[in-house]
Design a protein around this motif. Structure first.
Motif, PDB file in Angstrom:
ATOM      1  N   TYR A   1      70.046  53.860  81.020  1.00  0.00           N
ATOM      2  CA  TYR A   1      68.667  54.130  80.656  1.00  0.00           C
ATOM      3  C   TYR A   1      67.999  52.830  80.215  1.00  0.00           C
ATOM      4  O   TYR A   1      68.650  51.922  79.706  1.00  0.00           O
ATOM      5  CB  TYR A   1      68.584  55.109  79.474  1.00  0.00           C
ATOM      6  N   ARG A   2      66.683  52.779  80.381  1.00  0.00           N
ATOM      7  CA  ARG A   2      65.905  51.691  79.801  1.00  0.00           C
ATOM      8  C   ARG A   2      64.870  52.304  78.870  1.00  0.00           C
ATOM      9  O   ARG A   2      64.223  53.302  79.205  1.00  0.00           O
ATOM     10  CB  ARG A   2      65.199  50.848  80.871  1.00  0.00           C
ATOM     11  N   GLN A   3      64.738  51.669  77.728  1.00  0.00           N
ATOM     12  CA  GLN A   3      63.752  52.116  76.743  1.00  0.00           C
ATOM     13  C   GLN A   3      62.793  50.976  76.497  1.00  0.00           C
ATOM     14  O   GLN A   3      63.147  49.964  75.911  1.00  0.00           O
ATOM     15  CB  GLN A   3      64.458  52.533  75.456  1.00  0.00           C
TER      16      GLN A   3
ATOM     17  N   GLY B   1      60.100  55.791  75.141  1.00  0.00           N
ATOM     18  CA  GLY B   1      60.647  56.729  76.117  1.00  0.00           C
ATOM     19  C   GLY B   1      61.933  56.244  76.750  1.00  0.00           C
ATOM     20  O   GLY B   1      62.171  55.046  76.904  1.00  0.00           O
ATOM     21  N   LEU B   2      62.789  57.179  77.123  1.00  0.00           N
ATOM     22  CA  LEU B   2      64.051  56.874  77.793  1.00  0.00           C
ATOM     23  C   LEU B   2      63.873  57.095  79.290  1.00  0.00           C
ATOM     24  O   LEU B   2      63.713  58.214  79.744  1.00  0.00           O
ATOM     25  CB  LEU B   2      65.170  57.782  77.286  1.00  0.00           C
ATOM     26  N   GLN B   3      63.930  56.025  80.038  1.00  0.00           N
ATOM     27  CA  GLN B   3      63.791  56.111  81.480  1.00  0.00           C
ATOM     28  C   GLN B   3      65.161  56.026  82.128  1.00  0.00           C
ATOM     29  O   GLN B   3      65.863  55.025  81.966  1.00  0.00           O
ATOM     30  CB  GLN B   3      62.893  54.973  81.989  1.00  0.00           C
TER      31      GLN B   3
ATOM     32  N   LYS C   1      71.767  65.835  86.100  1.00  0.00           N
ATOM     33  CA  LYS C   1      71.488  64.891  85.042  1.00  0.00           C
ATOM     34  C   LYS C   1      70.595  65.462  83.938  1.00  0.00           C
ATOM     35  O   LYS C   1      69.820  66.374  84.129  1.00  0.00           O
ATOM     36  CB  LYS C   1      70.818  63.651  85.634  1.00  0.00           C
ATOM     37  N   LEU C   2      70.727  64.829  82.785  1.00  0.00           N
ATOM     38  CA  LEU C   2      69.909  65.163  81.621  1.00  0.00           C
ATOM     39  C   LEU C   2      68.555  64.468  81.761  1.00  0.00           C
ATOM     40  O   LEU C   2      68.492  63.288  82.102  1.00  0.00           O
ATOM     41  CB  LEU C   2      70.638  64.670  80.368  1.00  0.00           C
ATOM     42  N   VAL C   3      67.479  65.203  81.509  1.00  0.00           N
ATOM     43  CA  VAL C   3      66.129  64.654  81.585  1.00  0.00           C
ATOM     44  C   VAL C   3      65.538  64.636  80.175  1.00  0.00           C
ATOM     45  O   VAL C   3      65.547  65.655  79.483  1.00  0.00           O
ATOM     46  CB  VAL C   3      65.230  65.506  82.508  1.00  0.00           C
ATOM     47  N   PHE C   4      65.023  63.500  79.749  1.00  0.00           N
ATOM     48  CA  PHE C   4      64.501  63.343  78.390  1.00  0.00           C
ATOM     49  C   PHE C   4      62.988  63.417  78.352  1.00  0.00           C
ATOM     50  O   PHE C   4      62.302  63.013  79.290  1.00  0.00           O
ATOM     51  CB  PHE C   4      64.932  61.995  77.810  1.00  0.00           C
TER      52      PHE C   4
END
Lengths: 110, 112
Positions: free
Chosen positions: B36-38, B43-45, A97-100
């Motif tokens: 994802y939740r922002q 931040g993107l969780q 997975k991609l991690v941000f």
């Protein structure tokens, strides 16, 4: 080890200036490093990406600099424009997975 | 061309009510799918990701669940919403983790 640390959280730059956002990672298995741009109320969109076999990639006013030994990479926006005002995310991935990163809110003052 | 659809765009739900957010992808097969939740801070969780039908990986313990009943359909659910579930939910897909990820337009969820 899965984290990507991004700084600063917010950045204000004058029109025409250079915007610089930095990211650091720990997982040496990461081999793909994209940057995403997000405008309010929209989903992020890919801006530019780099793989670790090169130290720099430039697309128009946007440049990624990559330092594999330091495990750091950065986004430079040259001649910053008000339309560049957005939130920027760095990211990293390997086989999964991609991690941000946590994002940087960039404001370009006219 | 590939497109990703996410709905609804906005949703206001009372505490304790159920939730179902749907995401579908067109124009590709066997995509990786992500929720994802922002939160308000930006931040993107990553909540869930799926590499195939019925295969769901959960990133954080929470009040939410995800399902992938079809190859290009990803659903985010909750049986009872909490106030802390409020946020901006984003669905995304990619062909692999090393390629461009495409995001939906997001769902703004407010739990009241």
């Amino acid at each position: 080890q899965q984290q990507v640390k991004q700084s600063p959280q917010s950045l204000i730059v004058q029109k025409g200036g250079i915007s610089i956002i930095n990211c650091a990672y720990e997982n040496t298995a990461f081999d793909y490093f994209p940057w995403y741009q997000q405008f309010p109320g929209k989903g992020p969109a890919l801006l530019i990406a780099i793989r670790p076999d090169v130290s720099e990639k430039k697309e128009g006013r946007f440049t990624i600099s990559f330092n594999k030994s330091a495990k750091q990479f950065s986004l430079h926006i040259m001649d910053s424009q008000p339309g560049d005002s957005a939130t920027y995310f760095c990211a990293a991935s390997g086989a999964q997975k991609l991690v941000f990163g946590q994002g940087t809110r960039l404001t370009i003052n006219p | 061309s590939q497109t990703i659809h996410q709905w609804p765009a906005t949703l206001v739900q009372p505490v304790g009510s159920p939730l179902s957010l749907e995401c579908t992808v067109e124009g590709t097969s066997n995509p990786n799918l992500y929720w994802y939740r922002q939160a308000a801070g930006r931040g993107l969780q990553l909540l869930f990701y799926s590499v195939g039908i019925g295969q769901i990986s959960s990133e954080v313990p929470q009040n939410l669940s995800a399902s992938r009943p079809q190859d290009r359909q990803f659903i985010l659910s909750s049986k009872k919403l909490l106030l802390s579930d409020s946020g901006f939910y984003l669905c995304a897909w990619d062909r692999s983790a090393r390629t461009e990820a495409f995001f939906g337009q997001g769902t703004r969820l407010t739990v009241v």
